[in-house]
Design an enzyme around this catalytic site. Structure first.
Site, short mmCIF file in Angstrom:
data_model
loop_
_atom_site.label_atom_id
_atom_site.label_comp_id
_atom_site.label_asym_id
_atom_site.label_seq_id
_atom_site.Cartn_x
_atom_site.Cartn_y
_atom_site.Cartn_z
N HIS A 309 0.86 -1.19 0.00
CA HIS A 309 0.00 0.00 0.00
C HIS A 309 0.90 1.24 0.00
O HIS A 309 0.64 2.19 -0.71
CB HIS A 309 -0.93 -0.03 1.21
CG HIS A 309 -1.91 1.10 1.23
ND1 HIS A 309 -2.87 1.25 0.26
CD2 HIS A 309 -2.06 2.14 2.08
CE1 HIS A 309 -3.59 2.34 0.53
NE2 HIS A 309 -3.11 2.90 1.62
N GLU A 320 1.92 -2.00 7.67
CA GLU A 320 1.96 -3.10 6.70
C GLU A 320 3.28 -3.86 6.77
O GLU A 320 3.30 -5.06 6.49
CB GLU A 320 1.62 -2.64 5.28
CG GLU A 320 2.57 -1.67 4.65
CD GLU A 320 2.10 -1.33 3.23
OE1 GLU A 320 1.43 -2.16 2.61
OE2 GLU A 320 2.41 -0.22 2.77
N HIS A 346 -1.19 8.80 -4.63
CA HIS A 346 -2.24 7.96 -4.09
C HIS A 346 -3.58 8.42 -4.66
O HIS A 346 -4.11 9.45 -4.26
CB HIS A 346 -2.23 8.07 -2.56
CG HIS A 346 -3.18 7.14 -1.88
ND1 HIS A 346 -4.04 6.30 -2.56
CD2 HIS A 346 -3.42 6.93 -0.56
CE1 HIS A 346 -4.76 5.61 -1.68
NE2 HIS A 346 -4.40 5.98 -0.47
#
Lengths: 417, 409, 94
Positions: A309, A320, A346
């Site tokens: 991500h 993560e 993003h």
């Protein structure tokens, strides 16, 4: 033999290159497409940078009516749909339309269209009781995000299940996962699926400003998106769309289709913790990864690349990293992990679909895209994040993960066939 | 689909209703039986400058008594209604989520237009003042995933949650997805939907479609299948349902027997709309023949061409006038993501009570609408199976087949 | 630029209007040293607080300031420090 879905077509509209091959070129070159915002005047905003798509909808093949009717997110989706369908070599018109499904993801729907019209209807924010006589005919199409799925479905004349999946920043992964499910369970034979978002607009920028989620590194936009780097200071907004053509694997093989990858497994979990916060232990993301691996009948060692991500917030990068270690154990240290958000920002719900597209291309071409701008790793992020330079690498299984507001954690495993 | 025969059936363990007709399932049912309309002049903003001034509002419902203040500050009304209905549905199901394994519970809701009122307020702050006036909760209140996210947090549900948007059809897609999850082995899924589009922006956007009725008499404005059909009225609210596997919940309100979704061909195509095929697929999925369906809850758009298409499809599947059809949504207006879940609740209550509620408003069916629309008063008969139809703006079509429950039988 | 002190009451009022208040956890002197998380206010609520203060007083509060204000009492002190620093800057600037 269980039905599986394979990817046979890919279309991408992304910052730095408005089609699939220019997108891939940007990734392997490690080039960044983040820059000062040009789509509107961002003066007064805390973060004034974004990864924008240089996009001319007419040049991309849309008609003037389509350009008038569709907001930017819909335009992205339809253009990437057409590229994906052409890439697949599939003649959709020869198929039973009721067996073609559409599953499109989007975090914020037609916000760009909604906001532009709001300025007119509200007389630049002066009226709460908006003046309906200024309403354009397609205004309601902006109010309901399902319009994005409608536009894609009409463009490919699909008559099977059509839906818009909106789970924040995991929308893209979740939409593709949903489409794969429709093929696996036998509801559809072909699915046109992906996601789109066009959040480079004042309201979207401002809402991330308010929670200090975006990078304020306005003086150096090309280096502002720094996932896993000790000097990161938030994500950089992006925009775009990726659409895939999924087919039932047996049918795709029989027609001799070029297959990028199989959707081996997909799973989503919720953290039930906080709308924007993540638990540092990465437990729910690890659960999603484990479930996706189980579906793909692989253990962690069957993963040769992780598309993270990697949004470039401290909280995410550590979350993560913990999740990868939790699921893959010692193997996590041996797997290349990278974040293409370092290059294309993003794009909220769209990014998951763009990342799946990147994973499919990586698998087909056996090249791992790098994490740009990673010069000084965060000591708490101690995996191999493929800094700066793309890498030739043997891959048979790749993992793509996403995290979204609302607590959503999603994981997809793609396998080489 | 090799595991289909072993897959558990999804049953409705509990329901929560927040609708213009009532804020409990019972209140709603009594209003529907009495033909008591929730349509009235809009009170959430001054509608006097607009060509439509009627809607179905959830009124007399102090939301602050139902949802903690901390959650009210960070949510739009659509999510507040969803939070209240979800809590009610769990209570009705008699299940304490803390006692169900966290990864075996999920939330799947439909949203048609997200946090309209919240979003409009923040956009106004931004454009009238400057970006620093946009509040911290905009990023989590406006988007379409707000209700699913908040419900999952409030009740500790960590399974595969989701949000599906297909305008008015989305509520059935959510239920269809929830049923999939139960068949996959989950223990509990909170599903359904609520919408609250009655802010000036949500309303003005609806006006732009030309599909809202401008008739000023609330009893004559929304007349689906009628020769004077002139569009529909909007409403807010919806319903949340708790689905569980049958073996965990022998005392249930009904069974989700079948589901299908389809999409209309592009405008200008000579192919038929998706509704007939979708009904047939849902019946096949349910393992039910047309003759076994006791009642159809229609989408009932109130737009003549769409009413005709829906009536024709019903006639083609069941035979002309062969199955009773009803549309209690004339009492609430169209609730978008919340509409079909509310229809499902009404259908389950109808099966339980052996009573088909009548459709209030229409009097003379339009030419070609050869259906047995239940008019005038409720119709009593024992029933086992109902079909709920929903069609969403742009071509979305969904159908759900439900069977009678064991509770109160 | 005001010379008025930022008070606990003001902090409570901003949090109550911006982020809601729970009757079971009142925000007053009795809870001034209780952690915000225990009072049910998360980082978003504190960001809402600091953004109100910035708009009301025209002071700049750094992004990571919320990490330095675990309790209402500390937050009040922190904000007063920023106000005092801003006043000092003002004096020098004029």
């Amino acid at each position: 033999m269980a039905r599986k879905a394979v990817i046979t077509g890919i279309g991408v509209v992304a910052p730095g290159g408005p089609d699939r091959e220019s997108f891939w070129d940007l990734l392997v070159a490690g080039r960044t497409a983040t820059r000062g915002i040009t789509l509107f005047d961002p003066a007064g905003h805390r973060s004034r940078i974004a990864a924008e798509v240089d996009f001319d909808p007419l040049a991309a093949g849309l008609t003037t009516r389509q350009v008038r009717r569709m907001d930017r997110a819909a335009q992205f989706a339809v253009v990437s749909t057409r590229e994906a369908v052409a890439d697949s070599g599939l003649e959709l018109s020869t198929l039973d339309p009721s067996r073609i499904a559409v599953s499109v993801g989007s975090a914020i729907g037609c916000t760009s269209g909604l906001e532009e019209e709001f300025e007119v209807l509200s007389d630049d924010g002066r009226q709460w009781l908006l003046d309906h006589t200024y309403g354009v005919p397609h205004l309601y199409g902006y109010m309901v995000p399902s319009t994005l799925a409608v536009e894609v479905a009409r463009d490919v004349a699909a008559e099977g299940p059509v839906v818009l999946v909106s789970t924040g920043c995991t929308s893209g992964l979740d939409a593709i996962g949903h489409a794969a499910r429709l093929i696996e369970e036998g509801t559809a034979d072909v699915a046109v699926t992906g996601a789109t978002d066009a959040p480079v607009s004042p309201i979207a920028l401002a809402c991330f400003d308010a929670i200090k989620a975006t990078s304020p590194n306005n003086d150096d936009p090309g280096h502002a998106s720094r996932p896993f780097d000790a000097r990161r200071d938030g994500f950089v907004l992006g925009e775009g769309s990726a659409v895939l053509v999924l087919e039932e694997a047996g049918a795709a093989r029989r027609r001799g289709a070029r297959i990028y990858a199989e959707v081996g497994g997909f799973a989503g979990r919720s953290n039930a913790f906080h709308m924007t916060g993540l638990r540092p232990d990465g437990r729910e993301m690890a659960e999603a990864i484990d479930a996706a691996l189980a579906m793909a009948r692989r253990d962690g060692t069957g993963i040769d690349y992780i598309n993270a991500h990697g949004s470039g917030t401290k909280q995410n990068d550590r979350h993560e990293t913990a999740a990868f270690k939790r699921s893959l154990g010692a193997h996590a240290y041996r797997v290349p992990v990278s974040s293409i958000k370092s290059m294309i920002g993003h794009s909220l719900g769209a990014i998951g679909s763009i990342e799946v597209a990147a994973c499919a291309l990586a698998l087909q071409r056996q090249v791992v895209p790098p994490t740009a701008n990673l010069a000084e790793p965060d000591p708490e992020c101690d995996l191999d994040y493929v800094p700066v330079t793309a890498r030739v690498h043997r891959m048979s299984g790749v993992l793509c993960v996403g995290s979204g507001f609302g607590g959503f954690q999603s994981a997809m495993v793609l396998t080489r066939v | 689909m090799s595991a289909v025969h072993a897959a558990p059936r999804a049953v409705v363990a509990g329901v929560g209703v927040v609708a213009p007709t009532g804020v409990t399932a019972d209140e709603h049912w009594q209003a529907v039986l009495a033909g008591k309309s929730g349509i009235d002049r809009i009170s959430r903003f001054d509608p006097s400058g607009y060509p439509v001034r009627l809607a179905g509002e959830v009124s007399g419902y102090p939301i602050e008594e139902r949802v903690p203040a901390r959650l009210i500050a960070q949510t739009d009304r659509y999510t507040q209604l969803g939070l209240a209905a979800a809590a009610d549905a769990l209570a009705d199901a008699g299940v304490d989520p803390a006692r169900v394994p966290e990864y075996r519970m999920a939330v799947v809701t439909a949203s048609s237009s997200g946090g309209c009122e919240f979003g409009q307020r923040e956009m106004q702050s931004l454009h009238a003042k400057d970006p620093s006036w946009v509040g911290v909760y905009q990023s989590i209140a406006w988007f379409y995933a707000a209700t699913t996210g908040q419900v999952s947090i409030r009740h500790g549900m960590r399974g595969p949650s989701g949000v599906l948007c297909a305008e008015q059809a989305g509520g059935l897609d959510a239920l269809g997805q929830a049923r999939r999850l139960i068949r996959d082995g989950l223990g509990l899924v909170v599903t359904g939907g609520t919408d609250a589009s009655l802010s000036p922006y949500g309303f003005v956007a609806q006006l732009a479609t030309g599909r809202l009725s401008t008739v000023e008499d609330p009893r004559r404005a929304y007349l689906p299948f009628d020769e004077q059909a002139s569009g529909h009225l909007p409403g807010e609210g919806g319903a949340i349902l708790v689905l569980r596997p049958e073996q965990d919940c022998p005392d249930h309100l009904g069974v989700v027997l079948g589901y299908a979704a389809g999409f209309d061909p592009p405008p200008g195509s000579d192919r038929p709309p998706a509704v007939r095929r979708t009904i047939e697929l849902a019946l096949r999925d349910a393992g039910v023949t047309p003759a076994e369906v006791d009642v159809v809850f229609a989408d009932a758009a109130g737009i003549p061409a769409e009413d005709l298409a829906e009536a024709r499809a019903i006639g083609e599947v069941f035979g002309p006038g062969a199955v009773p059809v009803t549309a209690p949504k004339t009492l609430t207006g169209r609730l978008y993501g919340g509409a079909a879940p509310l229809d499902v609740v009404t259908a389950l209550l109808a099966l339980r009570e052996g009573t088909i509620p009548h459709t209030v408003g229409p009097t003379r069916l339009a030419h070609g609408c050869d259906i047995d629309l239940v008019l005038g008063q409720p119709r009593h008969r024992p029933m086992d199976t109902a079909l709920v139809l929903a069609r969403g703006y742009g071509g979305f079509t969904a159908a759900l087949v439900v069977g009678r429950g064991t509770r109160g039988a | 630029m005001t010379t008025k002190e930022f008070t606990l009451d003001e902090l409570a009022e901003i949090l109550r209007t911006g982020s809601g208040a729970d009757d079971s956890a009142p925000l007053d002197v009795s809870t001034a040293h209780t952690e915000f998380t225990e009072l049910g206010y998360d980082s978003l609520a504190l960001l809402d607080l600091t953004s109100h203060v910035q708009r009301r007083y025209g002071v700049v509060i750094p992004d990571d300031a919320v990490e330095d204000m675990p309790t209402p009492a500390v937050a009040v002190r922190y904000i007063n420090d920023r106000l005092a620093a801003a006043r000092g800057t003002d004096v020098r600037a004029h």
